[in-house]
Motif scaffolding. Structure first.
Motif, PDB file in Angstrom:
ATOM      1  N   LYS A 104      36.131  53.528 -70.267  1.00 33.70           N
ATOM      2  CA  LYS A 104      36.705  52.526 -70.016  1.00 33.70           C
ATOM      3  C   LYS A 104      36.383  51.059 -70.867  1.00 33.70           C
ATOM      4  CE  LYS A 104      40.276  52.178 -68.013  1.00 33.70           C
ATOM      5  NZ  LYS A 104      41.251  52.491 -68.485  1.00 33.70           N
ATOM      6  N   TYR A 108      38.255  49.006 -73.951  1.00 37.50           N
ATOM      7  CA  TYR A 108      38.489  47.583 -73.850  1.00 37.50           C
ATOM      8  C   TYR A 108      38.633  47.042 -75.279  1.00 37.50           C
ATOM      9  CZ  TYR A 108      38.003  47.241 -68.736  1.00 37.50           C
ATOM     10  OH  TYR A 108      38.549  47.330 -67.626  1.00 37.50           O
ATOM     11  N   GLU A 255      43.856  43.229 -66.119  1.00 32.47           N
ATOM     12  CA  GLU A 255      43.268  44.253 -66.505  1.00 32.47           C
ATOM     13  C   GLU A 255      41.813  44.707 -66.293  1.00 32.47           C
ATOM     14  OE1 GLU A 255      43.510  48.379 -68.427  1.00 32.47           O
ATOM     15  OE2 GLU A 255      45.279  46.821 -67.898  1.00 32.47           O
ATOM     16  N   TYR A 256      41.046  43.445 -66.270  1.00 33.40           N
ATOM     17  CA  TYR A 256      39.678  43.668 -66.248  1.00 33.40           C
ATOM     18  C   TYR A 256      39.242  44.345 -64.929  1.00 33.40           C
ATOM     19  CZ  TYR A 256      39.694  42.247 -71.023  1.00 33.40           C
ATOM     20  OH  TYR A 256      40.140  41.946 -72.261  1.00 33.40           O
ATOM     21  N   VAL A 286      34.725  41.896 -72.283  1.00 34.02           N
ATOM     22  CA  VAL A 286      35.513  41.296 -71.251  1.00 34.02           C
ATOM     23  C   VAL A 286      35.747  39.791 -71.585  1.00 34.02           C
ATOM     24  CG1 VAL A 286      35.845  40.464 -69.006  1.00 34.02           C
ATOM     25  CG2 VAL A 286      35.200  42.790 -69.388  1.00 34.02           C
ATOM     26  N   GLY A 289      37.951  39.317 -74.709  1.00 37.52           N
ATOM     27  CA  GLY A 289      39.509  39.865 -74.209  1.00 37.52           C
ATOM     28  C   GLY A 289      39.846  38.605 -73.425  1.00 37.52           C
TER      29      GLY A 289
END
Length: 314
Positions: A104, A108, A255-256, A286, A289
C-alpha cells in the motif's frame, strides 16, 4: 430518467470515502489471503466479475440502467481497462510477495505519478510547487523500495521481495495511467459507463491468463475470492459517491486512512512488523500527496472565484 445531481454534503462525502477505503482494504486483505495458492490473473477475474452485480444494482438505483451503459468511445474503455487490469494484476501479485502495508505504501506513489502523466498526456501545467511535491513523494518511494532492490545490486536480499517491490511500483504506474484515461473518458462518458465497462473489460481480459495455471478454489477460497469481488464492487460505489457529494480536494486526503488500516491488519492478521525505513518513506509520500491535493484544491477554488467575478463576455 437519470438521478438528479445531489446537493453537496461534506460529512456524507467523507463517510463515503472512509467506507470506500475500508472496503478496498478488506478486498486487499482477502486477495492477500487467497494469493497463497490462487494466481493473480484468477484473482483479477473474481475481483471484477463478482463486483458486477453490485455495480449493476447501484446503476439501477440511479435510474441509469437503460441509458447509463451506452458508450460512444468503446476503444477508450478498452485501453483504460487494459491498463487498469495490468495494474490490478501487478498489485495482486505484489500482495503475495510483500507485507500488506508495504504494498500500500509503494502504491501511494499513484497520485504523485498522476501529476507527471497529466502533464505528459493531458497538457496540464505543472509548476514548481507540484514538482517539489512530486520529488518528495518519489524520494519516499525510493526509501521504501531501497532495502528490497539491493537484491539486484549484490544479491544480498530475497529476489522475490525485490520483485514484489517492482510489481507494487508497476501497479502504481499503471493505476496512474488509468486515472489519466478516466479523466479523458469523463469528458464524454457517464460515470456509470466507466465503472461498468471497466469491470466487464477486466473480467474478460483476465480470462486470457487461464492457460498460465488457474487452480480450482477450495470452499474457503471461493468464499474469500467472492468476498473480495463484493468488497471491490461496494468500495467502488462508495468511492464514486464520495466524489459526488464534495470536491476531490476535500475527500482525497482521507485515502491515507488506509495506511493505518494496512499497518493494523498487517500486524494483527499477518504478523507483519513495519520497519523504521518504511515508516519514514510512508511519511514522505503522504506529505507529498497531501501537498498535491491541497494545491489542487486551492487552484480549483481560485478558478471558481475567477469565474464568479468575470463579466458575461468573459
Amino acid at each position: 430518467m437519470a438521478t438528479p445531481a445531489p446537493k453537496p454534503n461534506t460529512l456524507l462525502a467523507i463517510m463515503s470515502k472512509l467506507g470506500a477505503v475500508a472496503f478496498f482494504m478488506g478486498m486487499a486483505t482477502l486477495i492477500k489471503i487467497a494469493s497463497v495458492r490462487i494466481p493473480p490473473g484468477e484473482t483479477v477475474f473474481f475481483r471484477s466479475f463478482f463486483g458486477l452485480p453490485i455495480i449493476l444494482v447501484w446503476i439501477a438505483t440511479r435510474g441509469e440502467l437503460r441509458t447509463g451503459l451506452k458508450t460512444d468511445n468503446p476503444l477508450g474503455h478498452f485501453w483504460r481497462g487494459l491498463v487498469g487490469v495490468t495494474a490490478m494484476a501487478m498489485g495482486f501479485a505484489a500482495l503475495g510477495l510483500l507485507p500488506l502495508s508495504e504494498v500500500k505504501a509503494i502504491q501511494y506513489a499513484q497520485p504523485v505519478l498522476v501529476v507527471i502523466f497529466a502533464a505528459m498526456f493531458l497538457g496540464e501545467q505543472v509548476r514548481a510547487f507540484r514538482l517539489t511535491a512530486v520529488a518528495l513523494g518519489m524520494i519516499g518511494v525510493l526509501i521504501i523500495m531501497s532495502p528490497r532492490l539491493t537484491a539486484f545490486a549484490d544479491g544480498s536480499a530475497n529476489p522475490y521481495l525485490a520483485l514484489g517491490a517492482v510489481l507494487a511500483f508497476g501497479s502504481a504506474i499503471g493505476a496512474a495511467l488509468a486515472h489519466v484515461f478516466v479523466r479523458k473518458l469523463t469528458m464524454s462518458e457517464p460515470t456509470s459507463a466507466i465503472v461498468f465497462w471497466f469491470s466487464v473489460t477486466a473480467s474478460t481480459l483476465s480470462l486470457l491468463t487461464l492457460p498460465f495455471g488457474w487452480v480450482w478454489p477450495t470452499a474457503t477460497e471461493w468464499a474469500v475470492l467472492v468476498g473480495a469481488g463484493l468488497c471491490g464492487g461496494i468500495g467502488q460505489i462508495f468511492l464514486t459517491s464520495s466524489y459526488r457529494y464534495a470536491d476531490a480536494s476535500v475527500v482525497a486526503p482521507f485515502e491515507y486512512f488506509s495506511i493505518l488500516l494496512a499497518l493494523g491488519i498487517g500486524y494483527f492478521v499477518f504478523e507483519e512488523v513495519p520497519t523504521v525505513v518504511m515508516l519514514g518513506g510512508i511519511a514522505l509520500i503522504v506529505c507529498a500527496g497531501i501537498l498535491i491535493i491541497w494545491r489542487e484544491g486551492k487552484l480549483g477554488k481560485d478558478r471558481k472565484q475567477a469565474r464568479k467575478v468575470m463579466t458575461p463576455q468573459g
